[in-house]
Design an enzyme around this catalytic site. Structure first.
Site, PDB file in Angstrom:
ATOM      1  N   GLN A   1       3.066   9.953   1.914  1.00 44.51           N
ATOM      2  CA  GLN A   1       4.288   9.221   1.946  1.00 44.51           C
ATOM      3  C   GLN A   1       5.255   9.603   0.660  1.00 44.51           C
ATOM      4  O   GLN A   1       6.419   9.367   0.803  1.00 44.51           O
ATOM      5  CB  GLN A   1       4.262   7.762   1.647  1.00 44.51           C
TER       6      GLN A   1
ATOM      7  N   GLY B   1       0.963  -1.084  -0.032  1.00 49.71           N
ATOM      8  CA  GLY B   1       0.159   0.110   0.176  1.00 49.71           C
ATOM      9  C   GLY B   1       0.852   1.241  -0.012  1.00 49.71           C
ATOM     10  O   GLY B   1       2.054   1.117   0.458  1.00 49.71           O
TER      11      GLY B   1
ATOM     12  N   HIS C   1      -4.367   1.102   7.680  1.00 48.29           N
ATOM     13  CA  HIS C   1      -2.933   1.513   7.715  1.00 48.29           C
ATOM     14  C   HIS C   1      -2.812   2.851   6.882  1.00 48.29           C
ATOM     15  O   HIS C   1      -2.398   4.006   7.139  1.00 48.29           O
ATOM     16  CB  HIS C   1      -2.003   0.693   7.462  1.00 48.29           C
ATOM     17  N   GLU C   2      -3.403   2.639   5.471  1.00 50.44           N
ATOM     18  CA  GLU C   2      -3.504   3.763   4.575  1.00 50.44           C
ATOM     19  C   GLU C   2      -4.163   4.817   4.823  1.00 50.44           C
ATOM     20  O   GLU C   2      -3.826   6.288   4.702  1.00 50.44           O
ATOM     21  CB  GLU C   2      -3.570   3.508   3.191  1.00 50.44           C
TER      22      GLU C   2
ATOM     23  N   CYS D   1       5.811  -0.105   7.749  1.00 50.72           N
ATOM     24  CA  CYS D   1       5.704   0.830   7.098  1.00 50.72           C
ATOM     25  C   CYS D   1       6.693   1.392   6.041  1.00 50.72           C
ATOM     26  O   CYS D   1       7.931   1.597   6.684  1.00 50.72           O
ATOM     27  CB  CYS D   1       5.017   1.942   7.767  1.00 50.72           C
ATOM     28  N   LEU D   2       6.682   1.630   4.936  1.00 46.59           N
ATOM     29  CA  LEU D   2       7.791   2.232   4.006  1.00 46.59           C
ATOM     30  C   LEU D   2       8.178   3.858   4.508  1.00 46.59           C
ATOM     31  O   LEU D   2       9.419   3.737   4.104  1.00 46.59           O
ATOM     32  CB  LEU D   2       7.003   2.529   2.491  1.00 46.59           C
TER      33      LEU D   2
ATOM     34  N   HIS E   1      -2.793   7.069   7.456  1.00 45.04           N
ATOM     35  CA  HIS E   1      -1.603   8.002   6.895  1.00 45.04           C
ATOM     36  C   HIS E   1      -2.368   9.372   6.411  1.00 45.04           C
ATOM     37  O   HIS E   1      -1.731  10.418   6.603  1.00 45.04           O
ATOM     38  CB  HIS E   1      -0.991   7.342   5.733  1.00 45.04           C
TER      39      HIS E   1
HETATM   40  O1  GNR Z   1       4.083  -2.820   2.792  1.00 41.57           O
HETATM   41  C1  GNR Z   1       3.425  -2.605   3.776  1.00 41.57           C
HETATM   42  N1  GNR Z   1       3.132  -3.626   4.696  1.00 41.57           N
HETATM   43  C2  GNR Z   1       2.052  -3.522   5.219  1.00 41.57           C
HETATM   44  C3  GNR Z   1       1.904  -4.726   6.089  1.00 41.57           C
HETATM   45  C4  GNR Z   1       1.032  -4.768   7.076  1.00 41.57           C
HETATM   46  C5  GNR Z   1       0.012  -4.055   7.210  1.00 41.57           C
HETATM   47  C6  GNR Z   1       0.020  -2.680   6.391  1.00 41.57           C
HETATM   48  C7  GNR Z   1       1.089  -2.609   5.376  1.00 41.57           C
HETATM   49  S1  GNR Z   1       1.198  -1.161   4.492  1.00 41.57           S
HETATM   50  C8  GNR Z   1       2.834  -1.150   4.081  1.00 41.57           C
HETATM   51  C9  GNR Z   1       3.148  -0.031   3.049  1.00 41.57           C
HETATM   52  C10 GNR Z   1       3.109   1.093   3.627  1.00 41.57           C
HETATM   53  O2  GNR Z   1       3.746   1.718   4.365  1.00 41.57           O
HETATM   54  N2  GNR Z   1       1.999   1.777   3.486  1.00 41.57           N
HETATM   55  O3  GNR Z   1       1.504   3.059   4.000  1.00 41.57           O
HETATM   56 NI    NI Z   2       2.696   3.033   5.661  1.00 40.88          NI
END
Ligand code: GNR
Ligand code: NI
Length: 170
Positions: free
Chosen positions: A51, A46, A136-137, A94-95, A140
């Site tokens: 980001q 995601g 999660h997204e 998270c990236l 953000h």
């Molecule tokens: O790559 C990602 N892996 C992930 C694993 C479990 C729950 C959420 C994620 S999102 C993350 C990429 C990212 O930072 N998206 O904002």
């Molecule tokens: Ni993230």
């Protein structure tokens, strides 16, 4: 298409609230394509616009397992309209916080509403990894990071290391 640089903590942009998209323009469609390419390249499942330092409410996701082939979601102004009572715990990364993971407990399933690339209002249901990823997204887009859902102890441990690493790069 283009690969975009991903910003990392402690960049203050990651703590700002992103603005809704008012109109789906060619620039927004290019942003979605570039975000998808950047997500696959990373690789991640995601990516949210903040980001890449763009403060609008745009996300891309692909949580499909390799066997099923890609299942790319492009969402504009996504909103969660229903969350389940039952929760599940999943390891998240998270990236924008490279090198750290943590177990996050979230509602296990949800309904979401969003605009697709044609400007049509869509609704979808998600569970499992996709449900965690959407939450999660959208976090953000509201300046929230997965570490905010960890215990204070775990969050502090990660944050201390983030600040120390940031300092050592200066
Ligand atoms: O790559 C990602 N892996 C992930 C694993 C479990 C729950 C959420 C994620 S999102 C993350 C990429 C990212 O930072 N998206 O904002
Ligand atoms: Ni993230």
């Amino acid at each position: 298409m283009a690969l975009l640089p991903i910003i990392h903590v402690p960049d203050p942009l990651l703590r700002q609230v992103a603005e809704p998209v008012a109109e789906i323009t060619p620039a927004i469609l290019k942003q979605l394509d570039d975000m998808a390419e950047t997500m696959y390249d990373a690789p991640g499942i995601g990516l949210a616009a903040p980001q890449i330092g763009v403060m609008n409410r745009v996300i891309v996701m692909d949580c499909a397992k390799d066997e099923d082939g890609p299942e790319l979601w492009k969402m504009i102004n996504p909103e969660i309209i229903q969350l389940s009572e039952d929760t599940s715990k999943l390891e998240e990364g998270c990236l924008s916080i490279p090198g750290h993971v943590g177990e996050v407990e979230r509602p296990a399933s949800l309904r979401a509403r969003f605009l697709d690339v044609d400007g049509n209002l869509q609704e979808m249901e998600a569970d499992g990894l996709l449900a965690a990823c959407i939450q999660h997204e959208i976090d953000h887009l509201d300046g929230v990071l997965f570490i905010d859902h960890l215990s204070r102890l775990k969050k502090n441990m990660i944050w201390r290391k983030v600040l120390k690493d940031a300092k050592s790069r200066n």
